[in-house]
Motif scaffolding. Structure first.
Motif, PDB file in Angstrom:
ATOM      1  N   ALA A 116       0.827  -1.211   0.000  1.00  0.00           N
ATOM      2  CA  ALA A 116       0.000   0.000   0.000  1.00  0.00           C
ATOM      3  C   ALA A 116       0.862   1.262   0.000  1.00  0.00           C
ATOM      4  CB  ALA A 116      -0.924  -0.004   1.214  1.00  0.00           C
ATOM      5  N   SER A 142      -0.675   5.414   2.597  1.00  0.00           N
ATOM      6  CA  SER A 142      -1.859   4.565   2.712  1.00  0.00           C
ATOM      7  C   SER A 142      -1.567   3.298   3.516  1.00  0.00           C
ATOM      8  CB  SER A 142      -2.395   4.190   1.331  1.00  0.00           C
ATOM      9  OG  SER A 142      -1.444   3.423   0.604  1.00  0.00           O
ATOM     10  N   GLY A 172      -8.760  -1.835   2.245  1.00  0.00           N
ATOM     11  CA  GLY A 172      -7.606  -2.581   1.763  1.00  0.00           C
ATOM     12  C   GLY A 172      -7.809  -3.138   0.369  1.00  0.00           C
ATOM     13  N   LEU A 228      -7.146  -0.608  -2.402  1.00  0.00           N
ATOM     14  CA  LEU A 228      -5.721  -0.379  -2.641  1.00  0.00           C
ATOM     15  C   LEU A 228      -5.114  -1.504  -3.475  1.00  0.00           C
ATOM     16  CD1 LEU A 228      -4.716   0.887   0.917  1.00  0.00           C
ATOM     17  CD2 LEU A 228      -4.611   2.232  -1.198  1.00  0.00           C
TER      18      LEU A 228
END
Length: 412
Positions: free
Chosen positions: A81, A88, A358, A361
């Motif tokens: 990420a 992030s 999540g 991403l």
């Protein structure tokens, strides 16, 4: 003579894959999922079969995408990420660690409920003993091997006991199959909660991070890892449905399951109604096994996200951090006055709200960041399916926020 090391390596590789699959599976069929399934089956009946199917399909797409990206990049989720969108990874790590902590409080509560059903032990003492056992496993000098072996053994025990009770409850299989695809009612809060309890929060990354720790990252391993993930998801999917059928058989027979009182333990009631005293003890063993493996899985995976703040952190440091994590979870469990069953339902929903962050991403990395994927040709169908599921989890999450938090205030 060269064949001997090759055989040893192949055996170690296979054991690592099986351990990662069972870590994912036992995390997905943890005390939260078991309690959620009992609660929603008691209130929705056969219509909840659609929720089970939805959770399996979402799980399939999420896990295949996450495992593939983590394996190909060779980096843990927060590192992926941060590389894709600076900063992030820190947000994702904080969300997963906080979500993992709430989940682990629920896991300790579930293990306590399990020992209560198994031997009549007070729930608080049962949770305390279970947390201490989990901490003892991480204190071992051979913690990595111990985790794999214990999770596999307890996973097999859970499966065998659940199948036994499903047969004993004699569920209406035909009606369940019909409502799996043509439900009388659809409830987004229940689907979000059950998805959160099976693939939300830390669960998404448990198996993938375990494989990295066992040296199975890189493009060369992607096919092997994807097949292992697929087998694990199919096994857990079947087990989820069998658990649902076991409880549905009890509900369909007319037994009223208490899902709202302070002392409610819906799944224990269902198993006892299905198979008497033996069913109650079997449930206790199942829930305790689910609880102890999920305590291990939640603590291990949550602490693997510390790499966002300290890349290259050693396994020894992570194990010590895991002990602290379990201790904090235990203190929170003892301090919180929420009934264990209600807590287990809430934490699933809460982690279901974390899931789309999540996943968004990772779909972005697979779609736009070929540099991080080392030239790997990502399957187009998997990418499209991932984008659709990502949008769906955002939609369900927004529609389920109110009902999910309502689970914390069951009636007296």
């Amino acid at each position: 003579m060269a064949a001997i090391p090759d055989v040893g390596f192949a055996r170690s590789r296979r054991a690592s894959l099986i351990g990662a699959v069972f870590l994912m599976a036992t995390s997905a069929i943890g005390p939260g999922f078991i309690t959620q399934t009992a609660t929603f089956t008691a209130t929705m009946g056969a219509a909840f079969a659609f929720g089970i199917l939805a959770s399996i399909l979402i799980d399939l797409v999420v896990q295949l995408n996450i495992w593939r990206v983590v394996t190909v990049t060779g980096m843990r989720a927060p590192e992926v990420a941060n590389a894709a969108l600076p900063g992030s990874g820190y947000l994702l790590a904080i969300l997963i660690i906080v979500g993992g902590l709430t989940f682990n409080v629920g896991n300790i509560a579930g293990a306590g409920l399990g020992l209560n059903a198994l031997m009549g032990l007070d729930t608080t003492w049962g949770g305390l003993i279970s947390a201490v056992i989990a901490a003892g496993i991480f204190s071992s000098k051979r913690a990595g091997i111990a985790i794999d072996r214990i999770i596999i053994v307890l996973g097999v025990v859970m499966m065998a006991m659940t199948i036994f009770v499903a047969i004993a409850s004699n569920p209406p299989v035909g009606e369940a199959l019909r409502q799996t695809v043509m439900p009388d009612t659809i409830n987004f809060a229940t689907i979000t909660t059950i998805v959160g309890g099976t693939v939300g929060g830390y669960i998404t990354y448990a198996g993938a991070h375990r494989l990295l720790d066992r040296g199975l990252g890189g493009v060369d391993n992607v096919d092997t890892v994807s097949k292992a993930a697929l087998r694990g998801i199919l096994v857990t999917g079947v087990m989820r449905y069998i658990l649902f059928l076991a409880i549905l058989g009890v509900v369909a027979s007319g037994v009223v399951i208490d899902v709202s009182s302070q002392s409610a333990n819906p799944a224990a009631q269902a198993f006892q109604a299905a198979a008497g005293e033996m069913g109650l003890r079997a449930f206790g063993l199942i829930l305790w096994a689910a609880g102890i493996t999920s305590i291990i899985g939640a603590a291990y995976t949550s602490m693997s996200f510390l790499s966002a703040f300290r890349p290259g952190i050693s396994e020894g440091v992570r194990n010590r951090a895991t002990l602290v994590f379990i201790a904090i979870s235990l203190i929170a469990f003892v301090s919180i006055g929420t009934p264990p069953a209600a807590l287990l339902v809430f934490v699933g929903g809460f982690n279901g709200l974390i899931l789309p962050v999540g996943l968004t991403l990772f779909i972005y990395v697979a779609w736009q960041r070929a540099d991080l994927m080392h030239g790997h040709r990502y399957p187009r169908w998997l990418l499209v399916a991932g984008a659709v599921v990502c949008a769906l989890t955002w939609y369900m999450g927004f529609n389920a926020i109110g009902p999910i938090f309502a689970f914390l205030t069951p009636s007296a």
